[in-house]
Enzyme design. Structure first.
Site, short mmCIF file in Angstrom:
data_model
loop_
_atom_site.label_atom_id
_atom_site.label_comp_id
_atom_site.label_asym_id
_atom_site.label_seq_id
_atom_site.Cartn_x
_atom_site.Cartn_y
_atom_site.Cartn_z
N ARG A 62 0.86 -1.12 -0.56
CA ARG A 62 -0.12 -0.05 -0.10
C ARG A 62 1.19 0.91 0.28
O ARG A 62 1.88 1.35 0.95
CB ARG A 62 -0.85 0.15 1.66
CG ARG A 62 -2.65 0.56 1.24
CD ARG A 62 -2.84 0.54 2.74
NE ARG A 62 -2.37 -1.19 3.37
CZ ARG A 62 -3.21 -0.96 4.02
NH1 ARG A 62 -4.37 -0.46 3.91
NH2 ARG A 62 -2.75 -1.63 4.94
N SER B 119 8.19 -4.63 6.49
CA SER B 119 7.70 -5.47 7.48
C SER B 119 9.08 -6.84 7.10
O SER B 119 7.59 -7.91 6.75
CB SER B 119 6.81 -5.69 7.01
OG SER B 119 5.60 -5.10 6.78
N ASP C 203 6.68 -3.06 10.39
CA ASP C 203 5.19 -3.21 10.24
C ASP C 203 4.53 -3.36 11.86
O ASP C 203 3.78 -2.24 12.14
CB ASP C 203 4.19 -4.17 9.90
CG ASP C 203 4.84 -4.84 10.26
OD1 ASP C 203 4.04 -6.22 9.23
OD2 ASP C 203 5.70 -5.63 10.59
C1 0WK Z 1 -1.35 -4.46 8.02
C2 0WK Z 1 0.12 -3.29 8.40
C3 0WK Z 1 1.01 -3.71 7.69
C4 0WK Z 1 0.94 -5.31 8.14
C5 0WK Z 1 -0.28 -5.49 8.13
C6 0WK Z 1 -0.17 -7.22 8.59
O1 0WK Z 1 -0.47 -1.76 7.52
O2 0WK Z 1 1.95 -2.79 7.70
O3 0WK Z 1 1.96 -5.60 7.40
O4 0WK Z 1 -1.72 -5.06 8.15
O5 0WK Z 1 -1.29 -7.50 8.04
P1 0WK Z 1 -1.15 -8.98 6.47
O6 0WK Z 1 -1.47 -8.04 5.78
O7 0WK Z 1 -0.04 -9.54 6.45
O8 0WK Z 1 -2.11 -9.70 6.82
C1 BGC Z 2 8.96 -11.05 9.79
C2 BGC Z 2 9.15 -9.66 10.30
C3 BGC Z 2 7.29 -8.75 10.32
C4 BGC Z 2 6.21 -9.29 10.33
C5 BGC Z 2 4.65 -9.08 10.17
C6 BGC Z 2 7.73 -11.74 9.60
O1 BGC Z 2 7.63 -12.60 8.35
O2 BGC Z 2 9.67 -11.23 10.29
O3 BGC Z 2 9.38 -8.11 10.54
O4 BGC Z 2 6.71 -7.64 11.23
O5 BGC Z 2 6.29 -10.58 9.37
O6 BGC Z 2 4.32 -7.95 9.03
#
Ligand code: 0WK
Ligand code: BGC
Ligand code: 0WK
Ligand code: BGC
Length: 904
Positions: free
Chosen positions: A524, A588, A642
């Site tokens: 994003r 992240s 993140d």
């Molecule tokens: C939304 C945050 C972003 C993070 C994500 C983690 O804005 O920085 O990496 O959540 O959740 P996912 O999209 O991996 O489920």
């Molecule tokens: C990464 C982290 C991150 C997390 C959640 C992990 O795989 O090593 O840096 O915060 O994922 O996105």
């Protein structure tokens, strides 16, 4: 005179013999009973005759007897016999298989047995609650096997509608309803503990399993107790009520109903009809009423009344007590028949206790009556058993069968002759079968636990007691200390990376920023405007961009070219290409931070594997890509993980927020640590946010004892084998795959989809984590399961869907429990850092798994509160993602830079 008396006595004797003769069954009659029982067994198995069959042959969804590999700790309930028992059963393998059990017996008062269903199940749950207290296990969510000794139409191992009550039970609003649901509802009503009801088991089945654990030849379970019933392992191809022809399934015959279609009226006596007429369920359970402990005493009483009325006993005097139903208990039969002639006084004292004044002759007659009734009962059970063993012999096309029957029940155990007569009858009526009988020492609770273990075989290792979770908490705490320590950090798995973020937003931040948010499920780009009209406000606009597989698995330069291209596109749309706005980069992944910028990537995680980036400064790589384009300029001021972005975003709304957690594609946590504890950073004053990178917990083998074969398979098939082992046990990227691997294994074992394994089911990634969340939705979960599994081509049955829902629950529950343990370690550290008796704090949280999964957050919160009782933790969901937080950090970085510029 003498002749008259002798004649009277002789005719009286004849009358008594004639009466008792109605209980004497000839071999021919017994063979007829055997043959009729056989006919009813067949009719019960066949789809078209099942509805009218008197022997219901109910499927149990138990496909095999124990094979000694079962292990784990289980709760078991045993309802329906003389005693209601709650048990905990520990099954161990390795050195001689051993099962340890603790149980407590609870009374079921008559008014509860015959009250409302709600009262009954509330009473059961009350007893469970008392037992869990007694065992100090209220917080462990153990799988439970429920021995429910009544006829149930089962559609799965943990789904069964009560057909009709038998024995002394008559609770309202239960017949026709799912017993497991009623128990689950009662547990919910009490809202004191949580249990995983894995299996509902008939006591015959529990008894067979208990005995089969000792003797693998045991394939039949017999209860000769308050009630009477048998189960046995039938060929699937003969069970027309259930799909599939492969293998076997245990069938609960419910032979107690034999005769309900009047096919044994020829051997039923008027006393049997009396007893039936006076029972709670007239017309039902006719065979049971001729053979089981609940009724034998009543039959004897009816005969004694009749003989007394006819002046053949007790000088024709019928006492009130003798007229009282149930007064002549079956245990009296056992006692009376045990007494040989020199113990007449004992017999007479039993009769006295019933208000019956008896002569010697009376005692002899009473004993004869008892003998006749119990003998017939044993013979009838023998005839029924002969039909069963012969059927099994023919099923297997054998001339001679050797088989074992597991038995339980007070009548079989306590009556002096019942077991012998039964065995003799079987031997006589089924000469081609060598049938051994072994007494179940431990009751059917053990059997219920073994069945739960069979189903739970692949899942038990995924259940953790609070004790284990506290141990994991302590291990993680140690890893945190290793990560913080200057000399231990290099070998620590949990890298505890300093972020140079010294506090959460203080409200002074302002400016116009761009935030990049890379690494979660979406890439994003955001524009974040922080202004101070009346109060500090934040406006955000964002756009999501693709991160195609070939980009994130390609070269690093292509990846950053892609990021730069998206940024260019975003700035185009925002008409700010001419502006050089400060950029906050939420990255992240684990990276070494040097005062917010540069940021050196340590290792890729999750789906990313772009080459030439690990060990490199990602800010440099991005700047290079932007420069290469030359169509806009950006000032990358800060790189933020993140978790840190999430903590900052939530800190904007809640000043107590000092922990940031992501439970999404990946998982990780950061928190505010005392600077004096962070050896890698100069200074002792104040705090700094630490990015724990807890995803790597266990990379040094510290979690091998709790990792399962499925976790190892996931890791072997991942982009980064041997790395991020904790993440692979808990995060969204892997959860669906974990479930798929378990389903494949269970299908291979015939525990699911009748063993059907389709190419789709074998395809990696076909079962996604979003499917786990969908399937665990309480209302439409099962429908979703059907939909998803059908798409995988496995034609799931309803119970397959229930079992799959169960697997999803175990896997997601494990994740919530494990994260609760590592978060618990962070919270206790914060508490210790603050040296305060009680911690009050807020945890900022984000991630699709935490957000989308219907039960996840509740489970996580509950476990955290149990593991860290001396804390008040608020879980604050980050509504706007980490972009806002990144902007906050960038605001600082800009201010720092400006301050710095002014100094130079
Ligand atoms: C939304 C945050 C972003 C993070 C994500 C983690 O804005 O920085 O990496 O959540 O959740 P996912 O999209 O991996 O489920
Ligand atoms: C990464 C982290 C991150 C997390 C959640 C992990 O795989 O090593 O840096 O915060 O994922 O996105
Ligand atoms: C003990 C078993 C239980 C069963 C009972 C039957 O653990 O499941 O229902 O035996 O015997 P009863 O207590 O009715 O004589
Ligand atoms: C029930 C059976 C049970 C038997 C022995 C009968 O009344 O219908 O389900 O197995 O009693 O307890």
């Amino acid at each position: 005179m003498v002749t008259a008396v002798a004649q009277r006595l002789a005719s009286q004797r004849k009358e008594i013999d004639d009466t008792l003769a109605t209980f004497t069954l000839s071999t021919t009659q017994l063979q007829e009973v055997k043959a009729k029982m056989r006919v009813e067994l067949e009719r019960g198995l066949k789809k078209d005759t099942h509805p009218t069959a008197s022997v219901k042959m109910l499927p149990t969804y138990v496909y095999r007897t124990p094979d000694g590999t079962e292990r784990g700790k289980y709760l078991a309930l045993d309802l329906g016999g003389t005693n209601f028992r709650v048990l905990v059963v520990k099954i161990r393998t390795g050195m001689r298989n051993s099962v340890r059990m603790y149980n407590k017996i609870y009374a079921i008062p008559l008014e509860i047995m015959q009250g409302t269903g709600e009262e009954l199940f509330d009473h059961i749950v009350q007893c469970i609650s008392d037992f869990l207290d007694y065992m100090g296990m209220k917080n462990t969510r153990l799988p439970l096997g429920f021995t429910f000794s009544f006829p149930c139409n089962q559609t799965g191992i943990d789904k069964g509608d009560l057909v009709s009550w038998t024995k002394g039970f008559k609770a309202t609003d239960c017949e026709g309803y799912d017993v497991v649901d009623m128990l689950r509802e009662a547990i919910k009503r009490r809202n004191e503990f949580d249990l995983d009801i894995v299996a509902i088991v008939n006591d015959t089945v529990g008894t067979m399993m208990t005995c089969a654990y000792e003797d693998p030849k045991c394939q039949i379970g017999l209860i000769a107790g308050t009630g009477s019933n048998v189960c046995y392992m039938e060929e699937m191809k003969n069970i027309e009520l259930v799909e599939g022809d492969e293998g076997q399934m245990c069938v609960n015959t419910e032979w107690g109903g034999f005769g309900e279609n009047d096919n044994i009226e020829d051997i039923r006596t008027r006393y049997d009809r009396e007893v039936d007429g006076g029972s709670l369920n007239p017309g039902k359970q006719r065979f049971e009423k001729m053979t089981s402990g609940m009724y034998l005493g009543e039959i004897v009483r009816q005969i004694l009344i009749d003989l007394t009325k006819r002046g053949l006993l007790f000088r024709g005097r019928i006492t009130e007590r003798l007229k009282t139903k149930g007064i002549f208990e079956t245990k009296f039969l056992s006692q009376i028949e045990r007494y040989s002639s020199h113990l007449w006084h004992k017999l007479r004292s039993i009769l006295q206790s019933l208000g019956l004044d008896s002569t010697c002759d009376d005692s002899i007659i009473v004993k004869e009556v008892c003998g006749a009734v119990s003998r017939r009962a044993a013979q009838l059970c023998g005839a029924g058993m002969a039909a069963i063993v012969d059927k099994i012999r023919e099923n297997r096309g054998l001339d001679h069968l050797e088989i074992t029957v597991g038995v339980d029940g007070t009548l079989y155990k306590l009556h002096p002759h019942f077991s012998t007569i039964l065995k003799d009858t079987v031997r006589e009526l089924a000469p081609n079968c060598k049938v051994d009988f072994i007494l179940s020492e431990d009751g059917s609770g053990k059997g219920a636990a073994l069945i739960t273990a069979v189903i739970d075989k692949y899942l038990y290792a995924m259940r953790f007691s609070d004790e284990t979770l506290r141990d994991i908490m302590a291990r993680f705490r140690r890893e945190m200390e290793n990560g913080l320590g200057g000399d231990t950090n290099p070998t620590a798995t949990v890298k505890m990376l300093p972020t140079f973020v010294r506090s959460i937003p203080d409200g002074s931040e302002k400016g116009d920023f761009i935030a990049l948010d890379l690494g979660g499920s979406n890439f994003r780009i955001l524009r974040v405007k922080v202004s101070h009209e009346k109060k500090q406000t934040v406006q955000m606009e964002s756009q999501i961009y693709e991160t195609p597989e070939d980009i994130i698995h390609g070269s690093g330069s292509r990846l950053f070219d892609h990021v730069a291209e998206c940024l260019g596109d975003f700035m185009e749309k925002q008409k700010i290409k001419d502006k050089k706005l400060p950029v906050g980069f939420t990255f992240s992944f684990p990276y070494l931070d040097f005062l917010l910028n540069p940021a050196v990537l340590l290792t890729w995680t999750k789906r990313f594997k772009a080459s030439g980036v690990e060990g490199m400064d990602v800010v440099k790589l991005l700047n290079k890509a932007i420069k290469k384009r030359g169509d806009y300029d950006a000032d990358i001021m800060a790189v933020v993980n993140d978790t840190v972005g999430t903590m900052m975003t939530c800190g904007f709304d809640d000043q107590r927020c000092e922990v940031g957690i992501i439970i999404g594609t990946g998982t990780n946590a950061c928190y505010m640590e005392e600077l004096r504890h962070i050896d890698m950073v100069e200074g002792d004053e104040g705090r700094m946010c630490i990015n724990t990178e807890w995803g790597a917990f266990g990379d040094d083998g510290t979690l091998e004892d709790i990792r399962t074969e499925f976790d190892r398979e996931i890791d072997r098939g991942s982009l980064n084998p041997g790395k991020q082992l904790f993440e692979k046990m808990v995060s969204g990227m892997y959860m669906g795959e974990l479930v798929r691997l378990i389903l494949v294994k269970m299908a291979k074992e015939g525990l699911l989809f009748e063993g059907r394994i389709t190419p789709e089911l074998l395809t990696k990634g076909k079962f996604e984590t979003k499917h786990v969340s969908a399937i665990e939705k309480s209302k439409e979960g099962l429908t979703k399961a059907k939909e998803i599994l059908t798409r995988l081509g496995v034609e799931p049955s309803e119970d397959d869907c229930i079992a799959v829902q169960h697997v999803c629950a175990i896997v997601s529950f494990r994740s919530a429990n494990l994260i609760a343990a590592t978060l618990g370690a962070i919270l206790t550290r914060l508490k210790d850092n603050k040296n305060s008796p009680r911690l009050r704090t807020t945890v900022g949280i984000d991630g699709s798994l935490y957000k989308m999964h219907p039960q996840y957050s509740r489970r996580l919160h509950k476990t955290v509160r149990r593991l860290v009782p001396e804390s008040d933790v608020r879980f604050l969901l980050s509504e706007s993602g980490s972009g806002k937080g990144a902007a906050m950090v960038t605001a600082w970085a800009s201010r720092l830079q400006n301050a710095f510029m002014h100094h130079v």
